[in-house]
Structure formats: C-alpha cells, structure tokens
Design a protein around this motif. Sequence first.
Motif, mmCIF file in Angstrom:
data_model
loop_
_atom_site.group_PDB
_atom_site.id
_atom_site.type_symbol
_atom_site.label_atom_id
_atom_site.label_comp_id
_atom_site.label_asym_id
_atom_site.label_seq_id
_atom_site.Cartn_x
_atom_site.Cartn_y
_atom_site.Cartn_z
ATOM 1 N N GLU A 1 0.873 -1.229 -0.066
ATOM 2 C CA GLU A 1 0.254 0.117 0.209
ATOM 3 C C GLU A 1 0.837 1.261 -0.080
ATOM 4 O OE1 GLU A 1 -2.533 -3.162 2.238
ATOM 5 O OE2 GLU A 1 -0.250 -2.410 2.372
ATOM 6 N N THR A 2 2.096 1.340 -0.061
ATOM 7 C CA THR A 2 3.003 2.412 0.124
ATOM 8 C C THR A 2 3.513 3.005 -1.191
ATOM 9 O OG1 THR A 2 5.034 3.411 1.308
ATOM 10 C CG2 THR A 2 5.060 0.992 0.577
ATOM 11 N N ASN A 3 3.774 4.130 -1.253
ATOM 12 C CA ASN A 3 4.435 4.662 -2.437
ATOM 13 C C ASN A 3 5.980 4.594 -2.163
ATOM 14 O OD1 ASN A 3 5.278 6.839 -0.555
ATOM 15 N ND2 ASN A 3 4.220 8.216 -1.534
ATOM 16 N N GLY A 4 6.442 3.980 -1.422
ATOM 17 C CA GLY A 4 7.993 3.756 -0.986
ATOM 18 C C GLY A 4 8.711 4.796 -0.522
ATOM 19 N N LYS A 5 7.963 5.802 -0.007
ATOM 20 C CA LYS A 5 8.646 6.936 0.880
ATOM 21 C C LYS A 5 8.136 6.959 1.936
ATOM 22 C CE LYS A 5 8.126 9.966 -3.238
ATOM 23 N NZ LYS A 5 7.235 11.212 -4.038
ATOM 24 N N VAL A 6 9.498 7.365 3.042
ATOM 25 C CA VAL A 6 9.367 6.942 4.605
ATOM 26 C C VAL A 6 9.872 8.173 5.109
ATOM 27 C CG1 VAL A 6 10.225 5.641 6.321
ATOM 28 C CG2 VAL A 6 9.781 4.556 4.133
ATOM 29 N N ALA A 7 9.196 8.727 6.141
ATOM 30 C CA ALA A 7 9.561 9.757 7.258
ATOM 31 C C ALA A 7 9.702 9.022 8.433
ATOM 32 C CB ALA A 7 8.918 10.894 7.260
ATOM 33 N N ILE A 8 10.746 9.614 9.328
ATOM 34 C CA ILE A 8 10.906 8.836 10.839
ATOM 35 C C ILE A 8 10.585 10.205 11.945
ATOM 36 C CG2 ILE A 8 13.261 9.290 10.762
ATOM 37 C CD1 ILE A 8 13.283 6.477 12.425
ATOM 38 N N THR A 9 9.871 9.762 12.821
ATOM 39 C CA THR A 9 9.475 10.648 13.938
ATOM 40 C C THR A 9 9.397 10.167 15.350
ATOM 41 O OG1 THR A 9 8.364 12.678 14.571
ATOM 42 C CG2 THR A 9 7.143 10.624 13.667
ATOM 43 N N GLY A 10 9.272 10.766 16.298
ATOM 44 C CA GLY A 10 9.327 10.317 17.663
ATOM 45 C C GLY A 10 9.868 11.479 18.671
ATOM 46 N N SER A 11 9.430 11.133 19.792
ATOM 47 C CA SER A 11 9.916 12.149 20.832
ATOM 48 C C SER A 11 10.568 11.447 22.173
ATOM 49 C CB SER A 11 8.802 12.909 21.551
ATOM 50 O OG SER A 11 9.145 13.650 22.428
ATOM 51 N N SER A 12 11.628 12.194 22.385
ATOM 52 C CA SER A 12 12.459 11.433 23.761
ATOM 53 C C SER A 12 13.280 10.528 23.051
ATOM 54 C CB SER A 12 11.717 10.887 24.678
ATOM 55 O OG SER A 12 12.399 11.277 25.945
ATOM 56 N N TYR A 13 13.273 9.237 23.437
ATOM 57 C CA TYR A 13 14.140 8.306 23.189
ATOM 58 C C TYR A 13 14.026 7.959 21.550
ATOM 59 C CZ TYR A 13 16.492 3.495 23.146
ATOM 60 O OH TYR A 13 17.367 2.440 22.935
ATOM 61 N N PRO A 14 12.394 7.948 21.218
ATOM 62 C CA PRO A 14 12.212 7.916 19.779
ATOM 63 C C PRO A 14 12.674 8.895 19.090
ATOM 64 C CG PRO A 14 10.417 7.079 20.879
ATOM 65 C CD PRO A 14 11.331 7.746 21.790
ATOM 66 N N GLY A 15 13.006 10.177 19.469
ATOM 67 C CA GLY A 15 13.650 11.305 18.983
ATOM 68 C C GLY A 15 15.040 10.935 18.783
ATOM 69 N N PHE A 16 15.865 10.195 19.716
ATOM 70 C CA PHE A 16 17.007 9.797 19.420
ATOM 71 C C PHE A 16 17.235 8.842 18.225
ATOM 72 C CE2 PHE A 16 19.553 5.860 20.900
ATOM 73 C CZ PHE A 16 20.859 6.283 20.531
ATOM 74 N N THR A 17 16.252 7.637 18.172
ATOM 75 C CA THR A 17 16.198 6.661 17.074
ATOM 76 C C THR A 17 16.085 7.474 15.925
ATOM 77 O OG1 THR A 17 14.111 6.146 17.660
ATOM 78 C CG2 THR A 17 15.864 4.793 18.637
ATOM 79 N N SER A 18 15.203 8.495 15.920
ATOM 80 C CA SER A 18 15.036 9.012 14.593
ATOM 81 C C SER A 18 16.412 9.919 14.157
ATOM 82 C CB SER A 18 13.936 10.302 14.715
ATOM 83 O OG SER A 18 12.850 9.729 15.122
ATOM 84 N N LEU A 19 17.259 10.349 15.008
ATOM 85 C CA LEU A 19 18.389 10.910 14.658
ATOM 86 C C LEU A 19 19.367 9.962 14.040
ATOM 87 C CD1 LEU A 19 18.892 13.661 17.483
ATOM 88 C CD2 LEU A 19 18.319 14.309 14.838
ATOM 89 N N MET A 20 19.275 8.956 14.789
ATOM 90 C CA MET A 20 20.267 7.841 14.256
ATOM 91 C C MET A 20 20.044 7.229 13.043
ATOM 92 S SD MET A 20 22.580 7.431 16.736
ATOM 93 C CE MET A 20 23.340 5.953 16.516
#
Length: 629
Positions: A163-182
């Motif tokens: 169902e995807t168009n093949g484009k991804v974004a990553i987000t999240g706050s606090s620890y998930p903010g850290f994993t987003s940066l990584m």
Amino acid sequence: MLRAAQISAAALMIAALAAPIAAQTDPMTPDKVDVYDPARPQADYVRKEVMIPMRDGVKLFTVIVMRKGTSHGPILLTRTPYDAGKATSRNRSQKIEEILPVMDADFVNDGYIRVYQDVRGLKGSEGDYVMTRPLRGPLNKTDVDNSTDAYDTIDWLVKNVPETNGKVAITGSSYPGFTSLMALIDPHPALKAAVPQSPMVDGWMGDDWFHNGAFRNFGFGYSLSQTAKKGGGAIPMGNGDEYTTMLNAGSAGDFARAYGLDAFPSVRKLLEHPAYDPYWQEQAVDKLLARRTLTVPTMLVVGQWDQEDSYGAPAVYKALEPQDKKNDMVSLVIGPWRHSGVNYEGRSLGDLQFEGDTGRQFRVGTMKPFLDHYLKDNPPAGYTMPGSLTYATGIDKWETRAKWPGGTPTPLYLGASYSLSWAKPAAAGSDSYVSDPAKPVPYLPRPIHQDQNEAWRTWLVKDQRFVDGRPDVLTYVTPVLDKDVHIAGQPMVDLFAATSGTDSDWVVKLIDVYPEENTANPVMAGYELPIGIDIFRGRYAHGFDKPQALTPGKAENYKFGLPNVNHVFKPGHRIMVQIQSSLFPVYDRNPQTYVPSIFDAKPGDYKPATQSVQYGAAGASAIWLPIVK
C-alpha cells in the motif's frame, strides 16, 4: 383447503422435532482461546503485526496501521522502547483515530501508513537491549546499531507493504527522537524526511543524565523501569518526601547502592563515567551527525520548558545548520511545551495559558505540510521550509525566521543592591551566601514526589517565590520595564564566582516577574516565571573532561547556556536572575569538597561553603540575552 393446510403444518412440526439437535459445547471444553483480534470486520483500519529481520538475523516486532483502502501511502515510522503494541491499540475501538496516539490522526486520515517498532531487545523484539546503543565504532564492535536497524526496517517496509508509495519519514519524541536522529546516519534512500522531537542527543552535556557535569537523579528510576525484566517500575522508597529520602541516603552513588541499582549495567555505566570522557563524547549524536553530510530534510522540535531533553534539538541544529546553504535541509522548532508536549494538547503548561492548542497548531500547520512536501506523490505547490519556527511566549505568537538564533547577544549585568542593569557597573563588588549540602535548595515545594507526573512535567514553570528570599539564594532584579524586551536564542551565563570550598555547583535562573496586581489573570499576579534554569558543576571550569579541585577564594569565570527560548518580557514586568548552589533532588548534591567522583563522596565530604558572586569591573557577572531589536 383448511384441512390440507392443517395436515401440512403438522407434517412440518413432526419433521422439525425429528431433526437432530445441534451439538452443544462440552462443559469440560477448556475456555482459553489462542488469540482474539480486536480489529473486527467493521473496523475502518488494517493493523498488522510483523517481525522484521535485521542484517544479523534478529527480528524486530513491528506494527503497521493504515486506514482501509489506503494506496500509495507514505510511511511514518517510529522506533520506540515504550511498547509498539500498546501505542497502536490504545482503545478497543474500530476507529483508527482511537487506537493510535492523538498526534497520528491527521496523518492516517490523509493516507499515511503509521508504523511503530520495538527497538532491539525490548517488548516484542528479539536481541539484546543496550539503552543507548552506541554507533558502530570504538564503543560498539558489532555490525549493528540503531542506524542499521532503521535502515533494515525501512528496506523491508518499502519492499513488503504494497500500500506504500515507497517514501518514508521517521519521527518520535524523547528516546524515539534519538532513534530518529540515528536513522540519519547512513540513511536508507527511501528515507525522505525526519522530525526528531525532544531527542536525547548528549546525555552528559545537557540531556537526560547530566547537565554540565551535575548528575540528574531521576536517571536511576528510568534505568530501573527500562531494564528490569521483573520487579521494575518505580524505585521502592515508599511514599514519603523524596527530598528527605534522598538526602538521608548520602551521595547519589550511596542511594543507588542502597536500592540495588548498582546491579544494573545501565546504572554502572553512569557511575563509572562521571566526567565527559570518550564514553560520552563518542555517543554525542550532534557530533556524529556533524561528521556526515546531511541528506535527509530534518525538522528538529523541542519544548521551551523541556524538563528532560532541552539540549538536544538546538545542539543538532547548531551542528547541521552550517551545511544548509540553501536553507532547505534543517529547521528548528521551539514550542511552549514540556518534554514531548508537542504530541498532546498544548493550551496550557502549569499555570500558563496559551492561545489555542499550540501542539496541534504545529502538527497540522507545520509538521504535516513539511512531510507532505517530501513524501506525497503529488504534494501541494509552494512549500517553503522555515529556518526556525518558535512560539514567542509573553505575546502568544508563532514566529518564523530564516536562521536561529534571532536576537543579538546583549549583557544584562548584576550590580550593587541586587540590581540588574544594561550598563556595566563601574565599581567592583560581590554578594555572598552560605551553601549547606545538609539543607539543599529544593527544585519544587516540599514534599516532593517526582513520580507525580504533573509536578515533574511542569517544574520548569513553577513560581519561584517558594525559594525567593532564602538566605542561600541570591536574587537580582531590574526596575519595572517600560517597553518590551524580546529575546530569541540561548541566554548565556557569564558568572564570576568563588567558593571557600574546593568544589561547587552554580544554578542560574532567568525569571519573568509579573506585576503584583493582575485582575485579568489573578493566578499570575506577582508570579516569578522561570524562562530558563540550568546548572554548572564547578570542577569542570577548565574542561569537561578535566575535573579538578577549585582553589578556595579564587574567582572563576563560569560560562554556560540556558535553554533556547523565544520570550517577551512585557512592560510592567521585571527581569530577575536567581543564583544558588543546589537544585535538589533533581540534581545530586555537590559535597563542596573535591573528591575524584561525587558518586563516592563520604558523609564527611559534605561541608558548608561560602559562595561569592562578583559584579562590576573585571568581575562583571552578566546574563547575555539574545535581544530582538
């Protein structure tokens, strides 16, 4: 005719009685069932649980949620230690907006596919959990880290979610903010945008574990809750005043040992690295990203009163902004929020009230257009990425700028008679107080119960009158303002101070003092609103990696930043600066006697010290405010 009908009815009745009775459930049939799918056929969403293989064979538990009928949908990914299963089944509902966090509604209702994943070693995922797994390199000799796990996850998703168009974004706050940066380190080609929120970036310099060398005691409870397989949760120290409990325990290290927390590897790593050594330097995400070319448009988000990770987002922005020659790759957003407040209703914080729901204003008005631009197949035309978007507290207004900071550094000097002035005092002087580790200044009115969420979430906006007037708190104040004083940037402390001890902490608060009479908003009458609070551990005056004893009576020049802010001090208000030497128990106590590690300080090391703050002439202490002209 009637006789025939009666015969037919009788025949039907006889046939029915002759039919075999349906088999009934045996009374001893076990009542357990293997699984119940709460998404019933009438649900308006599809929810799938999958195990995604990583390059080393470990599989990570991942939940994929989308509205029924979604096609060519962008993927919005969050990698979390906080339970992907719970995050995607919050209510037993058949409506997609109800089972997901509130921040997701506007995205899934517009064709986004929402994906949550448990990080390696937690909840449903396989593998070993390392709380902040270092990047492959000096501290991590394996072939996997949060960067490779993000890459492998994205690769699987774009190949296996039709169902995807093949484009991804990553987000999240606090620890998930850290994993987003990584995920931005060696990113997958399908990763088109990132929105790290309140990210943990440098745990020693100014995020979760330390601030400028001063240890934050709440880290012990976090380690317990995150890493205990059984018996985790809150530290079992009863329901009394945490101020008293932690004071009686002795040093922070003694407290950890008393409750068995030193058995936790994550705690031992803290106790073993009290200074800014390579353990911390090699994990600083802003430094890691600065060594690479940014290829993914990134919108960094933080709350102006973030009580946990105020340092990270501005630090990453500062590291990456020089690469952004066209002003279209990195943006900084500062909202009037607590930690992670961006993802909740943002109408208030403690006693402060704002104009509307500032959280949703950002999510709908800024975050979604940003992601639409980079992820939609046919995005709306005319999008321009803001260099910075910040909420001017005091006037309740969002402001955009091409760059951050937006103000010019201007000194506000400490002076005689506890004054603050834009003019540097000609005559030198000093003010003194006695700091007693046996009676540290509390960060909240007592009794303190840090596990009460509302108290913890709002302590950075707490009216400071509860400590103003203590003999161990110096208070400096301007005359009543006759015009707006608008600051946009990072206030910088420039403090000349001495101690009679051989170590010392310095806490500095920048405060907006409201008029004593305020009929329109009586709650804020006379309110001493903190605009920024931070701490500096004196032993690091000559280098964060080189702790050394202070010379008694010798003034040192302490330079450090307060959190980034956009604030307007209004006419009729006053600007205040408070200086003290403890902020307990959010920070551990400095014994004020130099010891190699404060975690191992003994009761006899804790001694009162006379603290002297200088002003004027060569010792002109000041707060440098980023003034908007």
